[in-house]
Motif scaffolding. Sequence first.
Motif, PDB file in Angstrom:
ATOM      1  N   SER A 283       0.869  -1.297  -0.036  1.00  8.35           N
ATOM      2  CA  SER A 283       0.007   0.059  -0.024  1.00  8.35           C
ATOM      3  C   SER A 283       0.789   1.017  -0.050  1.00  8.35           C
ATOM      4  O   SER A 283       2.160   1.211   0.282  1.00  8.35           O
ATOM      5  CB  SER A 283      -0.874  -0.268   1.202  1.00  8.35           C
TER       6      SER A 283
ATOM      7  N   TYR B 271      -3.691   3.237  -0.178  1.00  2.40           N
ATOM      8  CA  TYR B 271      -4.180   2.836  -1.464  1.00  2.40           C
ATOM      9  C   TYR B 271      -3.484   1.538  -1.780  1.00  2.40           C
ATOM     10  O   TYR B 271      -2.299   1.320  -1.612  1.00  2.40           O
ATOM     11  CB  TYR B 271      -3.868   3.676  -2.565  1.00  2.40           C
ATOM     12  N   ARG B 272      -4.324   0.471  -2.091  1.00  5.64           N
ATOM     13  CA  ARG B 272      -3.738  -0.838  -2.310  1.00  5.64           C
ATOM     14  C   ARG B 272      -3.867  -1.307  -3.918  1.00  5.64           C
ATOM     15  O   ARG B 272      -4.692  -1.487  -4.463  1.00  5.64           O
ATOM     16  CB  ARG B 272      -4.284  -1.667  -1.432  1.00  5.64           C
TER      17      ARG B 272
END
Length: 244
Positions: free
Chosen positions: A3, A7-8
């Motif tokens: 991440s 956000y991944r």
Amino acid sequence: MVSFEGYRPGRLSGTRRAAYADFGPEGVSLQLECNASGRPGTVRDGRFVLGGNNSRIQTAIGCGPEHGPREVRFFDFFEQSPTVETLGADRLRLRAGGAELVLERPAVRRLAHLPSPAELDGAWRMMEVTRYLPEGGVAGVGLSEIPGRLIIAGDRLHFSACPELGLRFRHASEGRLVKTGGPTPASGPLGCAGVSDEADAPLLPGPSQALRLLHADPLVEKTGDGGLLLSTSDYGLLLVPDGR
């Protein structure tokens, strides 16, 4: 990459990793689902410290209104001397300017994307075979126009255009298709109809390399969009379900 700023990203883009920060002797190579770049430097005293080389070479692909600004922040993150700490044996956490980046070794990261035996069964279309080059480069050729389908049923696998090259395999726990029976592909031309043995350029793999890979105990993982990636240390083969 696990991440960045919460956000991944997806793990794969075709036969390649979609997002990474790979540290080497001269700095760090970077990608976040779009452009590739890097920053010179080294990890020292628990921080990534920029080196004296001011090179900022990167590819120039339009990434869109969401990915573009995030990518800029990701590249700039490494110019803020982020702290670096280990999280167990296989993860790193970097922090700078209120942002956090979590990394995981690729060999461990892929384990979260292994297919079950049932998810392997079916007819698959070969889309691309890629040669993984030294220093992180790649060279690939499209296979979508090749006739025939790769058929997986239980512990058997064959390519419909040349079933004589079919094999049996064991689905190992680490996500590897270990060959347990079947012929050894010829060292010379395979002679499989519609699958050329010739490469179009010195670094490119010949299309028949896709069939040789099947006999080399490849790793297998899900691509995130319904496809599969079969890979060795030297080659990757992208598959999508027949009819897609």
